[in-house]
Every structure is written in structure tokens, then in C-alpha cells.
Enzyme design. Structure first.
Site, mmCIF file in Angstrom:
data_model
loop_
_atom_site.group_PDB
_atom_site.id
_atom_site.type_symbol
_atom_site.label_atom_id
_atom_site.label_comp_id
_atom_site.label_asym_id
_atom_site.label_seq_id
_atom_site.Cartn_x
_atom_site.Cartn_y
_atom_site.Cartn_z
ATOM 1 N N THR A 289 0.419 -1.451 0.217
ATOM 2 C CA THR A 289 0.015 0.505 0.124
ATOM 3 C C THR A 289 1.250 1.234 0.206
ATOM 4 O OG1 THR A 289 0.009 0.118 2.885
ATOM 5 C CG2 THR A 289 -1.668 -1.383 1.457
ATOM 6 N N LYS B 193 17.506 2.286 1.019
ATOM 7 C CA LYS B 193 18.493 1.712 1.430
ATOM 8 C C LYS B 193 19.298 2.637 0.540
ATOM 9 C CE LYS B 193 18.540 -0.153 5.553
ATOM 10 N NZ LYS B 193 18.947 -0.100 6.478
ATOM 11 N N TYR C 285 22.008 -5.429 -0.802
ATOM 12 C CA TYR C 285 21.859 -4.954 -1.725
ATOM 13 C C TYR C 285 20.919 -3.197 -2.057
ATOM 14 C CZ TYR C 285 17.203 -4.788 1.746
ATOM 15 O OH TYR C 285 16.309 -4.451 2.622
HETATM 16 C C1 HXC Z 1 2.590 -5.253 4.025
HETATM 17 C C2 HXC Z 1 3.018 -3.013 6.019
HETATM 18 C C3 HXC Z 1 3.568 -5.269 6.754
HETATM 19 C C4 HXC Z 1 3.414 -6.436 5.951
HETATM 20 C C5 HXC Z 1 3.434 -3.314 7.674
HETATM 21 N N1 HXC Z 1 2.704 -2.912 6.328
HETATM 22 N N2 HXC Z 1 3.752 -4.389 7.907
HETATM 23 N N3 HXC Z 1 2.941 -4.013 4.296
HETATM 24 N N4 HXC Z 1 3.144 -6.163 4.614
HETATM 25 N N5 HXC Z 1 4.515 -6.881 6.499
HETATM 26 C C6 HXC Z 1 2.029 -1.266 6.200
HETATM 27 C C7 HXC Z 1 1.051 -1.004 7.000
HETATM 28 O O1 HXC Z 1 -0.476 -2.346 6.546
HETATM 29 C C8 HXC Z 1 0.470 0.904 7.039
HETATM 30 O O2 HXC Z 1 0.711 1.265 5.777
HETATM 31 C C9 HXC Z 1 1.988 0.798 6.542
HETATM 32 O O3 HXC Z 1 3.038 -0.107 6.382
HETATM 33 C C10 HXC Z 1 2.694 1.561 8.568
HETATM 34 O O4 HXC Z 1 2.035 0.400 9.353
HETATM 35 P P1 HXC Z 1 1.902 0.933 10.657
HETATM 36 O O5 HXC Z 1 2.423 -0.078 11.601
HETATM 37 O O6 HXC Z 1 1.279 1.520 11.697
HETATM 38 O O7 HXC Z 1 3.558 0.964 11.256
HETATM 39 P P2 HXC Z 1 4.876 1.407 12.117
HETATM 40 O O8 HXC Z 1 4.021 1.743 13.488
HETATM 41 O O9 HXC Z 1 5.245 2.960 11.479
HETATM 42 O O10 HXC Z 1 5.674 0.724 11.758
HETATM 43 C C11 HXC Z 1 6.953 0.593 10.092
HETATM 44 C C12 HXC Z 1 7.695 -0.845 10.123
HETATM 45 C C13 HXC Z 1 7.243 -1.660 11.059
HETATM 46 C C14 HXC Z 1 8.611 -0.659 9.026
HETATM 47 C C15 HXC Z 1 6.238 -1.286 9.047
HETATM 48 O O11 HXC Z 1 7.528 -2.710 10.854
HETATM 49 C C16 HXC Z 1 8.451 -1.560 12.081
HETATM 50 O O12 HXC Z 1 8.016 -0.743 13.099
HETATM 51 N N6 HXC Z 1 10.014 -1.531 12.064
HETATM 52 C C17 HXC Z 1 10.783 -1.666 12.746
HETATM 53 C C18 HXC Z 1 11.595 -2.676 12.936
HETATM 54 C C19 HXC Z 1 12.287 -3.341 11.234
HETATM 55 O O13 HXC Z 1 11.404 -2.955 10.785
HETATM 56 N N7 HXC Z 1 13.360 -4.129 11.810
HETATM 57 C C20 HXC Z 1 13.922 -4.907 10.761
HETATM 58 C C21 HXC Z 1 15.404 -4.474 10.144
HETATM 59 S S1 HXC Z 1 15.898 -5.625 9.106
HETATM 60 P P3 HXC Z 1 -1.120 1.444 5.581
HETATM 61 O O14 HXC Z 1 -1.305 1.084 3.962
HETATM 62 O O15 HXC Z 1 -2.072 0.043 5.727
HETATM 63 O O16 HXC Z 1 -1.625 2.553 6.364
HETATM 64 C C22 HXC Z 1 16.836 -4.828 7.359
HETATM 65 C C23 HXC Z 1 18.082 -6.063 6.966
HETATM 66 C C24 HXC Z 1 17.501 -5.856 5.432
HETATM 67 O O17 HXC Z 1 16.525 -4.074 7.668
HETATM 68 C C25 HXC Z 1 18.078 -7.382 5.682
HETATM 69 C C26 HXC Z 1 17.956 -8.234 6.105
HETATM 70 C C27 HXC Z 1 19.488 -9.270 5.571
HETATM 71 P P1 NAP Z 2 16.315 -4.280 14.611
HETATM 72 O O1 NAP Z 2 16.565 -5.181 16.473
HETATM 73 O O2 NAP Z 2 14.017 -4.328 14.248
HETATM 74 O O3 NAP Z 2 16.647 -2.202 14.933
HETATM 75 C C1 NAP Z 2 15.736 -1.234 14.268
HETATM 76 C C2 NAP Z 2 16.237 -0.240 15.530
HETATM 77 O O4 NAP Z 2 15.422 0.606 14.771
HETATM 78 C C3 NAP Z 2 14.746 -0.624 16.532
HETATM 79 O O5 NAP Z 2 15.829 -0.785 17.709
HETATM 80 C C4 NAP Z 2 13.735 0.671 16.526
HETATM 81 O O6 NAP Z 2 13.202 0.670 17.557
HETATM 82 C C5 NAP Z 2 14.469 0.805 15.904
HETATM 83 N N1 NAP Z 2 13.433 2.038 14.991
HETATM 84 C C6 NAP Z 2 12.172 1.866 14.271
HETATM 85 N N2 NAP Z 2 11.747 2.397 13.748
HETATM 86 C C7 NAP Z 2 12.193 3.836 14.545
HETATM 87 C C8 NAP Z 2 12.131 5.130 13.921
HETATM 88 N N3 NAP Z 2 11.336 5.135 13.464
HETATM 89 N N4 NAP Z 2 11.996 6.034 14.647
HETATM 90 C C9 NAP Z 2 13.706 5.511 16.194
HETATM 91 N N5 NAP Z 2 13.608 4.556 15.961
HETATM 92 C C10 NAP Z 2 13.172 3.303 15.274
HETATM 93 O O7 NAP Z 2 16.721 -4.340 13.412
HETATM 94 P P2 NAP Z 2 18.254 -4.922 13.692
HETATM 95 O O8 NAP Z 2 18.296 -6.035 12.245
HETATM 96 O O9 NAP Z 2 18.699 -4.499 14.445
HETATM 97 O O10 NAP Z 2 18.701 -3.616 12.571
HETATM 98 C C11 NAP Z 2 19.807 -2.958 12.966
HETATM 99 C C12 NAP Z 2 20.071 -2.027 11.026
HETATM 100 O O11 NAP Z 2 20.700 -3.122 10.550
HETATM 101 C C13 NAP Z 2 18.690 -1.958 10.266
HETATM 102 O O12 NAP Z 2 19.559 -0.008 9.232
HETATM 103 C C14 NAP Z 2 19.344 -2.913 9.696
HETATM 104 O O13 NAP Z 2 18.194 -2.172 7.955
HETATM 105 C C15 NAP Z 2 20.312 -2.760 9.227
HETATM 106 N N6 NAP Z 2 20.606 -4.323 8.583
HETATM 107 C C16 NAP Z 2 20.606 -5.160 9.547
HETATM 108 C C17 NAP Z 2 20.704 -6.857 9.028
HETATM 109 C C18 NAP Z 2 19.950 -7.986 9.479
HETATM 110 O O14 NAP Z 2 20.362 -9.094 9.159
HETATM 111 N N7 NAP Z 2 19.980 -8.162 10.880
HETATM 112 C C19 NAP Z 2 21.024 -7.216 7.614
HETATM 113 C C20 NAP Z 2 21.302 -5.581 7.016
HETATM 114 C C21 NAP Z 2 21.384 -4.092 7.240
HETATM 115 P P3 NAP Z 2 11.975 0.684 17.812
HETATM 116 O O15 NAP Z 2 10.742 0.240 17.349
HETATM 117 O O16 NAP Z 2 11.638 1.006 19.343
HETATM 118 O O17 NAP Z 2 11.419 2.385 17.450
#
Ligand code: HXC
Ligand code: NAP
Length: 285
Positions: free
Chosen positions: A108, A166, A150
């Protein structure tokens, strides 16, 4: 690897430092003598993390700030508060991120925006506020952006918002490294391969079968360890790397090299059988 004073006289703010890799870097910086500030949206997590970081060093100074990096005003206030609490700020790690698996046609606009806002706008907001603080006060500093493998050239299926954001952060790294070098501000990035964390695994690694496939892509056949990433971050944030700027360092056990044209051969049979097959292909003398 580092001494207790490698990062002495540095206060470093780590966004998303309450969990996962951000917390690992916070602990590593603290062990190397830095004062550490962490931020995130969840106070409970930040309080627990602060205690863990404090346990790393007796004379550590650690502070937490509840801040959503998507909010530019809140970020500016946080930078002011960190400077007021610690006296100065020398380093910023843009680590906070959002990510989830989705077919791109099912995203979305809100889902795409949520991730771009956290990763790209959040990194800009923190960098902009921190950069202005340094420039206004004629201070030098360090910025480290946590990207992904990536981001560089391949993009990535099923994580489109993250791949787009990213890549933007990587472009920001290189743009500002050049533009802000004259202020003595270094800007680098780390591109991690897979490092298990609750945040990433709960959203991106849904099953054991998935996990097996995931690890098989890595030539070293293991995941990264948090401390390995913390060590690299400590090096880049320290005076051991004074001439490195605009660089993105990959730490992934070779995962990104999968594309090598004949690399697939490795998975066909054992090394012993491969060697025998290659030998059989040699021209007869
Ligand atoms: C599709 C999704 C979804 C999902 C959320 N949304 N989860 N859409 N599939 N699984 C959509 C919702 O429907 C909504 O859109 C919008 O995203 C916002 O959702 P909220 O839950 O209201 O947002 P918010 O609370 O701000 O959460 C943000 C988030 C959440 C990104 C969606 O996952 C989060 O807080 N993440 C933080 C930590 C995180 O992601 N850590 C991993 C990083 S790892 P609509 O249109 O309905 O309003 C990484 C490394 C990658 O990056 C490499 C690994 C090897
Ligand atoms: P994680 O534990 O989910 O860390 C993400 C952190 O960001 C959480 O502590 C979260 O805390 C905080 N965060 C998310 N949204 C935020 C916001 N809007 N404002 C402030 N804080 C916010 O994931 P992780 O695996 O450690 O990832 C850390 C970093 O490494 C990320 O940049 C990720 O893309 C990168 N990375 C991770 C991997 C992997 O394999 N783990 C690989 C490649 C890159 P709150 O939700 O409490 O805010």
C-alpha cells in the site's frame, strides 16, 4: 582488538540503539571508551538497553531518548538534548530501520511510505540536524550509515521499500562525504549481510526452510556475529580511520558474490568429486 580509549572523548548517538545491531554497536562503542546515546520509539526497550550498555564499562555514560526519527523537529530537539546532557556530540550512527516482506504489487502507499520515512527521511533528519550542529560549532565529526548489501547495485525483490530507501542512504553517504569533507565530517556506511536479530528475523525469515536456503547462499555457511559488526563500526568511527570517507564496507561472509558465473558449481557435488571431474576434463598429454 581495540583499547579502552579507542573512542575516548567521543559521544556517539545510535538511532535504533535499543535492540539488535544498534545495541551491539552501542555496547562496542562503550567498551572502547565512548559515551553513548541511543534513541527509539519504545521506552521499555530503551531502558533495558541502557542498563545493558552501562554494564559494559564502570565509568560509562549512557543516555536514552524517545524519538521517532521520521519527525524532523523531534530529531532536532533530541540532538539539542544530547548536547546539553553530554556536553558535545561527535558521532552519529543512522541504524534505525523498518522492513518487511511483501510482493511489491501488494504494497500500500502507506506501507511503502512507512519504510522510506524511517530509513531515508529518518537518516536525513538525523544527519541534517547533527551536521548543522557540527558546522555551526566548527566541530569535526563522524557519521555512519547502516545500509544493506542490496543497496549497492542489485536492489532486492520482495523488500522494495527497503531497497529503494537504502540505495538513497548510500547515495547520501557518498554525496555528503564529498560535500562535508571540508568541515572535517567523515561519512561512511556499513552494508551487513545476514546478522540474526529479533527485529529482522521476525519480519524477514518466516520459516526453518527459508532459514536453510538463506544460510546456504553464504560461502562461509554461517551468519555474522554482532560483535564482528560492532568492531567494524568502532574502527570506522575512530581515529584509526581518519582518511576513510564515502566508503561502504560490506560485511557478509561473501554472500554478495553469488552472482559469479560459475559459483553455482560449488553446490553441485562435493569438492572431492568436483576435483575429479575437473581432472577428467583436462586435455590428455
Ligand atoms: C505489508 C505492511 C506490513 C507487512 C506494515 N505494513 N507491515 N504492509 N506487509 N508486513 C504497512 C501497514 O499496512 C501500513 O500501511 C504501513 O505499513 C504502516 O504500518 P504501521 O504498523 O502503522 O507502521 P509503524 O508502526 O510505523 O511500523 C513500521 C514498520 C514496522 C516498518 C511497518 O515493521 C516497524 O516498526 N519496523 C521497525 C523494525 C524493523 O523493521 N526491523 C528490521 C530491520 S531489518 P497502510 O497503507 O495500511 O497505512 C533490515 C535488514 C534487511 O532492514 C536485511 C536482512 C538480511
Ligand atoms: P531491529 O532490532 O529491528 O532494529 C531497528 C531499531 O530501529 C529498533 O530498535 C527500533 O526500535 C528502531 N526504530 C524503528 N523505527 C524507528 C523510528 N521511526 N524512530 C526511531 N527508531 C526506530 O533490527 P536490526 O536487525 O538490528 O537492524 C539494524 C540495522 O541494520 C537496520 O538499519 C537494518 O536495515 C540493518 N541491517 C540488518 C541486517 C540484519 O541481518 N539484521 C542486515 C542488513 C542490514 P523501536 O521500534 O522501538 O522504535
Amino acid at each position: 582488538m581495540f583499547s579502552e580509549s579507542t573512542l575516548a572523548n567521543n559521544t556517539i548517538l545510535i538511532t535504533g540503539g535499543g535492540s539488535g545491531l544498534g545495541l551491539a554497536m552501542a555496547k562496542g562503542f562503550c567498551r572502547s571508551g565512548a559515551n553513548v546515546a541511543i534513541c527509539g520509539r519504545t521506552e521499555e526497550k530503551l531502558i533495558k538497553a541502557t542498563k545493558e550498555i552501562e554494564n559494559e564499562r564502570e565509568d560509562s555514560k549512557v543516555g536514552y531518548y524517545i524519538c521517532d526519527v521520521r519527525d524532523h523537529d523531534a530529531v532536532s530537539k533530541m540532538i539539542e538534548a544530547v548536547v546539553a546532557d553530554f556536553g558535545s556530540l561527535e558521532g552519529l550512527v543512522n541504524n534505525a530501520a523498518g522492513n518487511f516482506l511483501s510482493a511489491s504489487e501488494d504494497l500500500t502507499p502507506g506501507g511503502f511510505k512507512a519504510v522510506v520515512d524511517i530509513v531515508l527521511h529518518g537518516s536525513f533528519n538525523c544527519t541534517h540536524a547533527f551536521g548543522n550542529y557540527l558546522i555551526d560549532n566548527e566541530r569535526e565529526g563522524n557519521i555512519l550509515n547502516i545500509v544493506t548489501t542490496y543497496a549497492e547495485s542489485t536492489g532486492c525483490a520482495f523488500v522494495l521499500p527497503s531497497a529503494c530507501s537504502k540505495a538513497g542512504v548510500l547515495a547520501m553517504t557518498r554525496s555528503l562525504a564529498f560535500e562535508w569533507a571540508e568541515y572535517g565530517i567523515r561519512v561512511n556506511a556499513i552494508a551487513p549481510g545476514p546478522f540474526p536479530t529479533k527485529g529482522a528475523w521476525s519480519r524477514l525469515v518466516p520459516s526453518k526452510i527459508f532459514e536453510k536456503k538463506f544460510i546456504n547462499k553464504i560461502p562461509m555457511k554461517r551468519y555474522g556475529e554482532h560483535e564482528e559488526l560492532a568492531n567494524l563500526a568502532t574502527f570506522l568511527m575512530s581515529d584509526l580511520a581518519p582518511f576513510i570517507t564515502g566508503e561502504s564496507v560490506v560485511i557478509d561472509g561473501g554472500e554478495r558474490l553469488q552472482a559469479g558465473q560459475f559459483n553455482f558449481i560449488n553446490d553441485l557435488m562435493s569438492r572431492k568429486k568436483l576435483k575429479a571431474a575437473f581432472k577428467a576434463m583436462r586435455p590428455k598429454k
